[in-house]
Enzyme design. Structure first.
Site, PDB file in Angstrom:
ATOM      1  N   LYS A 281      19.663  11.370  -4.669  1.00 21.65           N
ATOM      2  CA  LYS A 281      19.060  10.562  -5.735  1.00 21.65           C
ATOM      3  C   LYS A 281      20.094  10.260  -6.806  1.00 21.65           C
ATOM      4  O   LYS A 281      21.099  10.955  -6.927  1.00 21.65           O
ATOM      5  CB  LYS A 281      17.902  11.353  -6.376  1.00 21.65           C
ATOM      6  CG  LYS A 281      16.688  11.515  -5.491  1.00 21.65           C
ATOM      7  CD  LYS A 281      15.579  12.249  -6.236  1.00 21.65           C
ATOM      8  CE  LYS A 281      14.354  12.435  -5.371  1.00 21.65           C
ATOM      9  NZ  LYS A 281      13.698  11.197  -4.937  1.00 21.65           N
ATOM     10  N   ARG A 355       7.202  14.421   3.636  1.00 17.11           N
ATOM     11  CA  ARG A 355       6.426  14.178   4.862  1.00 17.11           C
ATOM     12  C   ARG A 355       6.879  15.102   5.986  1.00 17.11           C
ATOM     13  O   ARG A 355       6.090  15.455   6.856  1.00 17.11           O
ATOM     14  CB  ARG A 355       6.513  12.688   5.240  1.00 17.11           C
ATOM     15  CG  ARG A 355       7.900  12.194   5.539  1.00 17.11           C
ATOM     16  CD  ARG A 355       8.017  10.674   5.447  1.00 17.11           C
ATOM     17  NE  ARG A 355       8.073  10.198   4.055  1.00 17.11           N
ATOM     18  CZ  ARG A 355       8.155   8.925   3.709  1.00 17.11           C
ATOM     19  NH1 ARG A 355       8.193   7.981   4.633  1.00 17.11           N
ATOM     20  NH2 ARG A 355       8.194   8.576   2.433  1.00 17.11           N
TER      21      ARG A 355
HETATM   22  N1  BES Z   1       9.566  13.416  -4.368  1.00 16.02           N
HETATM   23  C1  BES Z   1       9.851  12.056  -4.093  1.00 16.02           C
HETATM   24  C2  BES Z   1       8.780  11.099  -4.616  1.00 16.02           C
HETATM   25  C3  BES Z   1       8.626  11.051  -6.104  1.00 16.02           C
HETATM   26  C4  BES Z   1       9.356  10.169  -6.868  1.00 16.02           C
HETATM   27  C5  BES Z   1       7.718  11.884  -6.725  1.00 16.02           C
HETATM   28  C6  BES Z   1       9.186  10.134  -8.233  1.00 16.02           C
HETATM   29  C7  BES Z   1       7.555  11.839  -8.105  1.00 16.02           C
HETATM   30  C8  BES Z   1       8.282  10.970  -8.849  1.00 16.02           C
HETATM   31  C9  BES Z   1       9.961  11.861  -2.588  1.00 16.02           C
HETATM   32  O1  BES Z   1      10.461  12.941  -1.878  1.00 16.02           O
HETATM   33  C10 BES Z   1      10.911  10.728  -2.372  1.00 16.02           C
HETATM   34  O2  BES Z   1      12.044  10.885  -2.685  1.00 16.02           O
HETATM   35  N2  BES Z   1      10.403   9.630  -1.848  1.00 16.02           N
HETATM   36  C11 BES Z   1      11.189   8.484  -1.609  1.00 16.02           C
HETATM   37  C12 BES Z   1      10.869   7.993  -0.208  1.00 16.02           C
HETATM   38  C13 BES Z   1      11.818   6.954   0.295  1.00 16.02           C
HETATM   39  C14 BES Z   1      13.187   7.555   0.547  1.00 16.02           C
HETATM   40  C15 BES Z   1      11.259   6.366   1.578  1.00 16.02           C
HETATM   41  C16 BES Z   1      10.825   7.434  -2.641  1.00 16.02           C
HETATM   42  O3  BES Z   1       9.653   7.353  -3.027  1.00 16.02           O
HETATM   43  O4  BES Z   1      11.726   6.752  -3.112  1.00 16.02           O
HETATM   44 MN    MN Z   2      12.560  12.965  -1.800  1.00 18.78          MN
END
Ligand code: BES
Ligand code: MN
Ligand code: ZN
Length: 503
Positions: A281, A355
């Site tokens: 990230k 997931r």
């Molecule tokens: N934990 C995150 C989702 C999230 C983002 C929760 C902001 C709370 C606040 C999750 O693991 C994630 O990173 N999801 C990605 C998925 C993508 C890579 C397909 C996302 O939502 O960007």
């Molecule tokens: Mn994630």
């Protein structure tokens, strides 16, 4: 430090010297018992000047009023004579808490013209006070001065405020409040877990917190890596392998129902920190990912609530606990893992890790317990926030009855959910060239794609997935919550169980 108010219920009586005296009034003014209180006249005199008409959540304050030994008189609006629903009483409790400030004694009078204020209303009001009073300040070592600034002196524990709620049937209120306290403690536990930073709370430490539920009669089992490996949980373990902190699967069981009844089940995503892994990230806002265990926190808080109020239901709670970190052992984009179900997954983005954790946790849950239904909770996608903002959680389900029940429970508790679609057109977007599926889809519908992925691990069992990324963390402050973590899901699911699966 913030300390929890102590709450008592009593018949109408004169408040102690130095109290803050709170009278509820609706658009018919004050009730007879309230009017009979000596300072009521002083307060009523302020109504027209303050333009106070009993409107819901309106407040009037009179400071150090002459002729009484009370510190402050407060009127709070309880709306229309026709009355308020449960949630409005909860909010009203939160609202009056703002008027307590440094008080050590508060007397609240619930007597409204034309409205029947029973035990359950008084209990809701009290619950609102507890929810609003929560603050995560255990790491603040400096004391707050009047301006909200912290000066150099060491924080002394603040004396807990004693709140006495005067009502017609204190016995009934006390009884209703006992159940509410169980639920509120569950919410506050969930908030504490979510607010806790990831250096303090990793998978092992989270599992230890789960273990504490044994004191309430919950049966807890904690699986460690070796056991999960034996079960074939390659999806969950793949996420964990970039962190030195180890993975855990915590299984909680509360058997308050009939022995022969198959259980209902709740499953939570417990990523104690989500760096994204190799698909790392960006720096901005990454600190929020200490809350990526909000689903697991809600399940743990729910199990606390159900056990503490001795719910008449058989309930399983399972949380998958991992840290998604990045070191030389971390999984790479393109890796293929085998889940407990036997299905293979091509991990094209290591940041779509929740997931993967849930795939094995859901499969395990279904396989071992054959539950009546499974509801999973997860801070799963940023996409759900794009779709719904922060006021509704996304609801995905293969079962209309379960979805409708969750929607009703959401309305009742104002932990609202909005149903989103599932379908084969979306499902095929996660077919993979190299394995049974991939863990991401295309550019659009990210929250739906994540839900489709989970659905591949639940067979035909009635199932619902709640994407709580927008509602569990970074919560907009409200009448009943001022903290970053909301504890979303505990009140919702307690209500689901209470209304449909007990007795
Ligand atoms: N934990 C995150 C989702 C999230 C983002 C929760 C902001 C709370 C606040 C999750 O693991 C994630 O990173 N999801 C990605 C998925 C993508 C890579 C397909 C996302 O939502 O960007
Ligand atoms: Mn994630
Ligand atoms: Zn995540």
């Amino acid at each position: 430090m913030t300390s929890r108010p102590s709450i008592a219920f009593a018949k109408f009586a004169a408040p102690k010297k130095g109290s803050v005296f709170v009278l509820a009034a609706n658009d018919g003014g004050l009730g007879d018992a309230a009017k009979a209180c000596d300072p009521a006249k002083t307060l009523e005199r302020a109504f027209p000047v303050a333009d106070f008409s009993g409107k819901f959540a309106g407040l009037v304050e009179v400071l150090a009023p002459e002729g009484t030994s009370l510190d402050r008189l407060v009127a709070v609006g309880a709306g229309k004579v026709s009355g308020l629903d449960d949630h409005a009483w909860l909010k009203l409790g939160g609202t009056i808490t703002t008027s307590f400030r440094k008080a050590t004694e508060v007397a609240v009078v619930l007597d409204l013209p034309g409205a029947d204020v029973g035990g359950s209303q008084a209990a809701q009001l009290a619950a609102g006070i507890l929810l609003r009073s929560y603050a995560f300040d255990k790491y603040k070592t400096k004391k707050e001065n009047g301006d909200g600034q912290r000066d150099g002196n060491k924080a002394e524990p603040k004396k807990p405020v004693k709140v006495t709620i005067h009502t017609t049937d204190p016995g009934a209120a006390k009884k209703a409040f006992a159940d509410e306290v169980a639920v509120i403690d569950g919410v506050l536990l969930a908030r504490d877990l979510v607010n806790e930073p990831a250096n303090i709370l990793g998978p092992v430490e989270f599992a230890a917190r789960v273990n504490e539920l044994e004191a309430l009669g919950v049966t807890v089992e904690i699986l460690v890596e070796k056991e999960m490996k034996k079960l074939g949980m390659g999806a969950l373990l793949g996420v964990a392998q970039g962190s030195p902190r180890g993975a855990r699967l915590a299984i909680m069981r509360w058997n308050g129902g009939k022995a022969k009844d198959s259980p209902i089940a709740f499953v939570g995503k417990g990523v104690t920190f989500d760096t994204g892994g190799n698909s790392i990230k960006t720096a901005s806002g990454m600190e929020d990912m200490k809350g990526d265990m909000g689903g697991a926190a809600a399940v743990t808080g729910l199990m606390h609530a159900l056990a503490a109020r001795k719910a008449k239901a058989n309930v399983v709670g399972i949380v998958g606990l991992v840290e998604n970190a990045v070191d030389g052992h971390a999984q790479r984009p393109g890796d293929i893992v085998t889940s407990m179900s036997g299905q293979t997954i091509e991990v094209l983005n290591t940041d779509a890790e929740g997931r993967l954790v849930l795939a094995d946790a859901l499969w395990y849950c279904n396989d071992r317990f054959q539950p009546k239904f499974m509801v999973n909770l997860a801070t799963l996608t940023g996409a759900i926030m794009v779709a719904l903002g922060q006021h509704y959680a996304g609801l995905f389900s293969n079962n209309d009855e379960l979805a409708n029940r969750l929607t009703s429970a959401g309305q009742a508790t104002q932990e609202r959910v909005w149903r989103m679609p599932l379908g084969t057109e979306y499902d095929k977007l996660i077919d993979s060239k190299n394995a049974d599926m991939k863990n991401i889809g295309g550019r659009y519908g990210g929250a739906i794609i994540a839900a489709q992925f989970l659905q591949r691990f639940v067979k035909d069992t009635p199932w619902a997935h709640l994407d709580i990324a927008g509602t569990a963390i970074g919560a907009p402050s409200s009448e009943i919550n001022q903290s970053w973590a909301s504890g979303f899901g505990v009140r919702l699911l307690d209500r689901l169980v209470r209304d449909n699966y007990e007795g």
